[in-house]
Scaffold this motif. Structure first.
Motif, PDB file in Angstrom:
ATOM      1  N   CYS A  10      30.912   6.847  61.819  1.00 39.60           N
ATOM      2  CA  CYS A  10      31.355   7.956  61.170  1.00 39.60           C
ATOM      3  C   CYS A  10      32.453   8.803  62.423  1.00 39.60           C
ATOM      4  O   CYS A  10      32.364   8.901  63.480  1.00 39.60           O
ATOM      5  CB  CYS A  10      30.236   9.074  61.243  1.00 39.60           C
ATOM      6  N   THR A  11      33.678   9.108  61.360  1.00 41.94           N
ATOM      7  CA  THR A  11      34.770   9.761  62.299  1.00 41.94           C
ATOM      8  C   THR A  11      34.598  11.029  62.304  1.00 41.94           C
ATOM      9  O   THR A  11      35.526  11.970  62.887  1.00 41.94           O
ATOM     10  CB  THR A  11      35.936   9.439  61.584  1.00 41.94           C
ATOM     11  N   ASP A  13      35.069  13.290  59.915  1.00 41.72           N
ATOM     12  CA  ASP A  13      36.247  14.109  59.160  1.00 41.72           C
ATOM     13  C   ASP A  13      35.581  14.997  57.982  1.00 41.72           C
ATOM     14  O   ASP A  13      36.322  15.828  57.642  1.00 41.72           O
ATOM     15  CB  ASP A  13      37.087  13.025  58.435  1.00 41.72           C
ATOM     16  N   GLY A  14      34.330  14.709  57.585  1.00 39.20           N
ATOM     17  CA  GLY A  14      33.611  15.505  56.531  1.00 39.20           C
ATOM     18  C   GLY A  14      34.037  15.366  55.300  1.00 39.20           C
ATOM     19  O   GLY A  14      33.691  16.318  54.419  1.00 39.20           O
ATOM     20  N   LEU A  15      34.727  14.347  54.922  1.00 42.07           N
ATOM     21  CA  LEU A  15      34.967  13.976  53.416  1.00 42.07           C
ATOM     22  C   LEU A  15      33.713  13.787  52.619  1.00 42.07           C
ATOM     23  O   LEU A  15      33.581  14.379  51.553  1.00 42.07           O
ATOM     24  CB  LEU A  15      35.712  12.673  53.442  1.00 42.07           C
ATOM     25  N   CYS A  16      32.548  13.219  53.140  1.00 42.18           N
ATOM     26  CA  CYS A  16      31.530  13.030  52.131  1.00 42.18           C
ATOM     27  C   CYS A  16      30.624  14.477  51.817  1.00 42.18           C
ATOM     28  O   CYS A  16      30.509  14.645  50.837  1.00 42.18           O
ATOM     29  CB  CYS A  16      30.621  12.084  53.012  1.00 42.18           C
ATOM     30  N   ALA A  32      28.150  13.157  60.319  1.00 39.96           N
ATOM     31  CA  ALA A  32      27.660  13.395  58.900  1.00 39.96           C
ATOM     32  C   ALA A  32      26.010  13.059  58.949  1.00 39.96           C
ATOM     33  O   ALA A  32      25.736  11.639  59.348  1.00 39.96           O
ATOM     34  CB  ALA A  32      28.463  12.897  57.880  1.00 39.96           C
ATOM     35  N   CYS A  72      35.110   7.025  52.327  1.00 37.58           N
ATOM     36  CA  CYS A  72      34.748   7.306  53.772  1.00 37.58           C
ATOM     37  C   CYS A  72      35.493   6.429  54.694  1.00 37.58           C
ATOM     38  O   CYS A  72      35.517   5.097  54.592  1.00 37.58           O
ATOM     39  CB  CYS A  72      33.294   6.768  53.832  1.00 37.58           C
ATOM     40  N   GLY A  74      35.122   5.896  57.850  1.00 41.90           N
ATOM     41  CA  GLY A  74      34.370   4.846  58.789  1.00 41.90           C
ATOM     42  C   GLY A  74      33.650   3.687  57.965  1.00 41.90           C
ATOM     43  O   GLY A  74      33.112   2.837  58.760  1.00 41.90           O
ATOM     44  N   CYS A  76      30.981   3.738  56.600  1.00 42.70           N
ATOM     45  CA  CYS A  76      29.789   3.931  57.124  1.00 42.70           C
ATOM     46  C   CYS A  76      28.553   4.447  56.148  1.00 42.70           C
ATOM     47  O   CYS A  76      27.622   4.907  56.670  1.00 42.70           O
ATOM     48  CB  CYS A  76      29.798   4.394  58.375  1.00 42.70           C
TER      49      CYS A  76
HETATM   50  S1  SF4 Z   1      33.160  10.291  54.885  1.00 47.68           S
HETATM   51 FE1  SF4 Z   1      32.185   8.662  56.411  1.00 47.68          FE
HETATM   52  S2  SF4 Z   1      33.295   9.109  58.256  1.00 47.68           S
HETATM   53 FE2  SF4 Z   1      33.852  10.975  57.159  1.00 47.68          FE
HETATM   54  S3  SF4 Z   1      32.186  12.253  57.820  1.00 47.68           S
HETATM   55 FE3  SF4 Z   1      31.442  11.324  56.045  1.00 47.68          FE
HETATM   56  S4  SF4 Z   1      30.209   9.595  56.803  1.00 47.68           S
HETATM   57 FE4  SF4 Z   1      31.348  10.373  58.430  1.00 47.68          FE
END
Ligand code: SF4
Length: 81
Positions: A10-11, A13-16, A32, A72, A74, A76
């Motif tokens: 996980c990077t 970035d908070g997109l999810c 996340a 995502c 990552g 992930c």
């Molecule tokens: S979108 Fe992926 S990389 Fe970004 S916060 Fe969520 S799990 Fe982590």
């Protein structure tokens, strides 16, 4: 359906969380985690399953969860039957 995150990738970035806030949550460690209602799958939230836990999500969240996994950076977010 169920979903889990590999926090090692996980990077942060908070997109999810932006896309599907009912399923994903960012914690103070900058990573996340998946959640099921009030239950967050993280050891820091007193969940013994920790980050290895898989959260179930409702069918109406499917589109948003898939979009999150696709976006995502990552790569992930894992969706399981
Ligand atoms: S979108 Fe992926 S990389 Fe970004 S916060 Fe969520 S799990 Fe982590």
């Amino acid at each position: 359906m169920k979903v889990w995150i590999d926090q090692d990738l996980c990077t942060g970035d908070g997109l999810c969380e932006e896309i599907a806030p009912d399923v994903f949550v960012m914690l103070d460690d900058g990573l996340a985690y998946v959640k099921e209602g009030d239950k967050i799958f993280a050891e820091s939230e007193d969940n013994p399953e920790g980050a290895k836990g898989m959260a179930s999500f409702a069918d109406d969240q499917m589109e948003l969860v898939v979009e999150s996994a696709e976006e995502c950076p990552g790569e992930c977010i894992y969706i399981e039957p």
